[in-house]
Design an enzyme around this catalytic site. Structure first.
Site, PDB file in Angstrom:
ATOM      1  CB  CYS A   2       4.033 -18.871   0.167  1.00  0.00           C
ATOM      2  SG  CYS A   2       3.678 -19.628  -1.728  1.00  0.00           S
ATOM      3  NE  ARG A  27       3.603 -12.554   0.881  1.00  0.00           N
ATOM      4  CZ  ARG A  27       4.373 -11.630  -0.299  1.00  0.00           C
ATOM      5  NH1 ARG A  27       4.003 -10.532  -0.079  1.00  0.00           N
ATOM      6  NH2 ARG A  27       4.842 -12.581  -1.289  1.00  0.00           N
ATOM      7  CD1 TRP A  75      -1.580 -18.215  -4.404  1.00  0.00           C
ATOM      8  CD2 TRP A  75      -2.227 -17.017  -2.453  1.00  0.00           C
ATOM      9  NE1 TRP A  75      -2.309 -17.483  -4.472  1.00  0.00           N
ATOM     10  CE2 TRP A  75      -3.100 -16.622  -3.521  1.00  0.00           C
ATOM     11  CE3 TRP A  75      -3.320 -16.416  -0.846  1.00  0.00           C
ATOM     12  CZ2 TRP A  75      -4.124 -15.650  -3.926  1.00  0.00           C
ATOM     13  CZ3 TRP A  75      -3.804 -15.226  -1.699  1.00  0.00           C
ATOM     14  CH2 TRP A  75      -4.380 -15.169  -2.300  1.00  0.00           C
ATOM     15  CG  ASN A  99       7.745 -18.150  -0.127  1.00  0.00           C
ATOM     16  OD1 ASN A  99       6.681 -19.076   0.394  1.00  0.00           O
ATOM     17  ND2 ASN A  99       8.017 -17.335   0.701  1.00  0.00           N
ATOM     18  N   GLY A 100       7.888 -19.704  -4.287  1.00  0.00           N
ATOM     19  CA  GLY A 100       8.218 -19.049  -5.865  1.00  0.00           C
ATOM     20  C   GLY A 100       8.014 -20.662  -6.281  1.00  0.00           C
ATOM     21  CD  GLU A 480      -5.836   4.038 -10.895  1.00  0.00           C
ATOM     22  OE1 GLU A 480      -6.923   4.633 -11.038  1.00  0.00           O
ATOM     23  OE2 GLU A 480      -5.262   3.885  -9.723  1.00  0.00           O
ATOM     24  CE  LYS A 484      -4.583   5.931  -7.098  1.00  0.00           C
ATOM     25  NZ  LYS A 484      -4.923   4.921  -7.402  1.00  0.00           N
ATOM     26  CD  GLU A 487      -7.437   8.020  -4.989  1.00  0.00           C
ATOM     27  OE1 GLU A 487      -6.213   7.208  -5.598  1.00  0.00           O
ATOM     28  OE2 GLU A 487      -8.620   6.965  -4.241  1.00  0.00           O
ATOM     29  CG  HIS A 503     -14.894  16.679 -29.205  1.00  0.00           C
ATOM     30  ND1 HIS A 503     -15.231  17.589 -30.327  1.00  0.00           N
ATOM     31  CD2 HIS A 503     -14.422  16.024 -29.269  1.00  0.00           C
ATOM     32  CE1 HIS A 503     -15.323  16.413 -31.621  1.00  0.00           C
ATOM     33  NE2 HIS A 503     -14.483  15.815 -31.130  1.00  0.00           N
ATOM     34  CE  LYS A 599      -5.810  -0.458   0.186  1.00  0.00           C
ATOM     35  NZ  LYS A 599      -5.445   0.299  -1.359  1.00  0.00           N
TER      36      LYS A 599
HETATM   37  O1  M6R Z   1     -11.678  -2.496  -2.824  1.00  0.00           O
HETATM   38  P1  M6R Z   1     -11.999  -2.133  -4.128  1.00  0.00           P
HETATM   39  O2  M6R Z   1     -11.049  -2.147  -5.159  1.00  0.00           O
HETATM   40  O3  M6R Z   1     -13.177  -1.796  -5.026  1.00  0.00           O
HETATM   41  O4  M6R Z   1     -12.133  -0.180  -4.260  1.00  0.00           O
HETATM   42  C1  M6R Z   1     -12.550   0.981  -5.199  1.00  0.00           C
HETATM   43  C2  M6R Z   1     -12.483   2.070  -5.172  1.00  0.00           C
HETATM   44  O5  M6R Z   1     -12.918   2.375  -4.065  1.00  0.00           O
HETATM   45  C3  M6R Z   1     -10.823   2.282  -4.873  1.00  0.00           C
HETATM   46  O6  M6R Z   1     -10.568   1.647  -6.144  1.00  0.00           O
HETATM   47  C4  M6R Z   1     -10.621   4.025  -4.359  1.00  0.00           C
HETATM   48  O7  M6R Z   1     -11.069   4.767  -5.756  1.00  0.00           O
HETATM   49  C5  M6R Z   1      -8.631   3.740  -4.482  1.00  0.00           C
HETATM   50  N1  M6R Z   1      -8.769   4.655  -3.341  1.00  0.00           N
HETATM   51  C6  M6R Z   1      -8.314   4.389  -5.381  1.00  0.00           C
HETATM   52  O8  M6R Z   1      -6.518   4.295  -5.250  1.00  0.00           O
END
Ligand code: M6R
Length: 604
Positions: A2, A27, A75, A99-100, A480, A484, A487, A503, A599
């Site tokens: 919202c 949003r 929303w 909102n909320g 993950e 991060k 990347e 191993h 992205k």
């Molecule tokens: O939009 P999606 O969640 O499908 O994207 C998947 C990956 O491309 C995305 O998670 C990518 O690994 C990010 N850059 C991770 O930080």
């Protein structure tokens, strides 16, 4: 999610409100509305769908001098996305946008209905305007009625309310949902649930704090705190640079998005947590009929969320769960059976490999579902069912808040399945719902920890590699954390299950191998500790993350004592995100737009 805008002034009110709502469009929303109070009369316009529909509905409306207006993008959480459920909501002579969530709305609605109030919508919001008019009958002033109304509301809210008896005034309140007041040199007063709605229209703003409420007219803004003490107005300049204003003082979008996780998790949980059960308005329980297996499919960070889910689904719902990397799934001639629910996870809903996998599953006759952050994305349109993660737009290429919301939805889904499949006792579901309720505070960034990570980061800028290690759900979290770091820092990092190091990978151990070790108190503590000790004995440089002291580490990040491993998971997630970001910043990298990455990956 919202969005709220408000305006007091003599400029064309319809345009100001709709332009403001347009800035909040990112949003996500499913209906919108505006109410304008001008020359003693109200005009109301609402429409389902995009703002263009609202513009069409309001096209005959012309502003004429001074007016007061409020607007909202909704929303749906309580009640379907219909015009009746869209805000603003009407009483006899007042309108409200909100909102909320008003947690005690059913009790208030019953009380107000018994006294003759006519409810038109299914929303929780509508109780606010009827409650206000109920108090208005006896209160000394409209503001006093507003104050009495707020005292009876439980839950989270940002509210704007207008009443015909005070046609130059907007009453406002903030409690757990953002609200900003702005002003400009033309003496206009504006409101927005995000400063995105105010950029270019205001030069100064006040970011309201929880418990703040008050009233505004073009002559006066009066602000009070939760103890009813008047607050001195402290405006701060609002940049007219959209990009820097949108970063709200953070160095990078990634940092802002890490800090935002508290709010977006509250949004993601909103309306979905009942006292003893999980409720997904968008899910028809028949989707799970005849299902004996769940196959999760995703890429990158979303794949890591899927891995977390595989632990939770099997543990809570006793359902066979497998996880597929989408780019592999597509070409490996998978054997699919019709008793499998195929669930794709995607922040964008457009990732080519995941989308094609979804198409394949549909073609094979499987029931499908998507967990996604973007409504109307290709995956949402294609899947049989969807659950939206409500993270808001994520600008940093390195996903943070999207991951947090994905895991929270998957955790809720595991409880939902645990209940429907009768594999979790009611007391355990209730206990975990209480844990879920604490997620927003669990992920709130502790400034001291952030500072420690900033300082620590300078020791981790070199070396021949990083291992992130953990067990159980902390293994996907380790994956993950490693993703991060690589990347945005371009340093080599791998995630590994703690018990697997011996191993093979332990051969790499030396002081130049950095091990980031996830050592939760409530999941396999002793086992993980032994694995870290094995690495420490071989002189790997260890940075441990744990609520308990660990004397074999070179650096130790102490997390808070939590009641459950899932809360430890979320707290450690924030630590890993901040650590990667601080390392990347020290290396001088563009954290938001790392080299070679996009992205949304819409190519194979
Ligand atoms: O939009 P999606 O969640 O499908 O994207 C998947 C990956 O491309 C995305 O998670 C990518 O690994 C990010 N850059 C991770 O930080």
């Amino acid at each position: 999610m919202c969005g709220i805008v408000g305006y007091i002034g003599a400029k064309p009110v319809k345009k100001i409100l709709i332009d403001g709502l347009r800035e909040l469009e990112y949003r996500g929303y499913d209906s919108a509305g505006i109410a304008v109070l001008q020359q003693g009369g109200f005009s109301l316009f609402k429409a389902v769908g995009k703002l263009i529909n609202l513009e069409e509905k309001a096209k005959e409306f012309e502003s004429n001098g001074f007016s007061v207006g409020i607007g909202h993008t909704r929303w749906a959480t309580h009640g379907k996305p219909t015009e009746l459920n869209a805000h603003p909501h009407l009483g006899q002579n007042s309108y409200v946008v909100h909102n909320g969530i008003i947690e005690n709305y059913q009790e208030l609605k019953a009380m107000l209905t018994a006294q003759g109030a006519q409810f038109l919508s299914q929303t929780d919001t509508e109780v606010i305007v009827h409650l206000f008019e109920h108090h208005l009958k006896t209160a000394a002033s409209a503001f006093e009625a507003f104050r009495q109304t707020l005292a009876r509301l439980e839950g989270a809210y940002a509210v704007l309310l207008v009443n015909g008896s005070v046609p130059d005034t907007i009453f406002f309140a903030k409690h757990g949902s953002p609200m900003i007041i702005g002003r400009n040199t033309d003496n206009d007063v504006l409101f927005g649930s995000s400063d995105a709605a105010l950029i270019g229209k205001c030069n100064e703003v006040i970011y309201l704090e929880d418990g703040h409420y008050g009233y505004a007219s073009s002559d006066e803004v009066a602000l009070f705190d939760a103890q009813d003490r008047e607050v001195v107005l402290r405006y701060v300049p609002l940049s007219d640079n959209k990009l820097s204003a949108q970063k709200e003082g953070y160095r990078f979008f990634m940092e802002k998005e890490i800090y935002e996780q508290s709010t977006v998790l509250a949004d993601t949980l909103m309306g979905r947590l009942r006292d003893r059960s999980i409720y997904f308005e968008e899910i028809d329980p028949s989707l799970f009929e005849g299902i004996n297996e769940i196959k999760l499919c995703a890429c990158g960070t979303s794949y890591h969320a899927a891995l977390v889910a595989s632990y939770l689904f099997e543990r809570h719902a006793h359902i066979r769960t497998s996880v597929e990397i989408a780019s592999e799934f597509r070409y490996r001639d998978p054997f699919l059976t019709s008793d499998t629910l195929f669930v794709v996870i995607s922040q964008s809903g457009e990732t080519a490999d995941t989308l094609e996998s979804l198409k394949m599953a549909k073609k094979s006759g499987l029931k499908t579902m998507v967990i996604c952050n973007v409504d109307n994305s290709s995956m949402v349109r294609l899947a049989d069912a969807s659950i939206l993660t409500r993270a808001g737009i994520e600008k940093g290429v390195a996903s943070t808040k999207a991951f947090a919301t994905q895991v929270s939805v998957l955790w809720m889904l595991s409880l939902y399945l645990g209940e429907t499949r009768k594999t979790l006792p009611a007391t355990e579901i209730e206990r975990q719902i209480q844990l879920l309720r604490t997620l927003p505070s669990t992920v709130a960034v502790d400034p001291a920890t952030h500072e420690q990570l900033r300082r620590l980061s300078k020791r981790y800028l070199h070396g021949h590699g990083f291992f992130f290690i953990g067990r159980d759900v902390f293994y996907p979290l380790a994956l993950e954390g490693a993703l991060k770091l690589k990347e945005i820092s371009y340093l080599h990092a791998e995630g590994y299950p703690s018990g697997e190091m011996k191993h093979g990978p332990i051969a790499l151990a030396d002081p130049e191998l950095f091990t980031i070790a996830l050592l939760p108190q409530h999941k396999l503590y002793d086992k993980t500790k032994s694995n870290i000790e094995e690495l420490s004995a071989r002189d790997s440089t260890i940075c441990s993350i744990s609520p308990l002291d660990f004397d074999k580490a070179d650096d130790h990040i102490r997390t808070r004592a939590q009641d459950d491993y899932m809360l430890e998971f979320f707290e450690m997630m924030v630590v890993l995100q901040l650590l990667s970001m601080e390392i990347a910043i020290r290396l001088g990298n563009d954290v938001d737009m790392p080299r070679n990455l996009a992205k949304s990956v819409t190519v194979e």
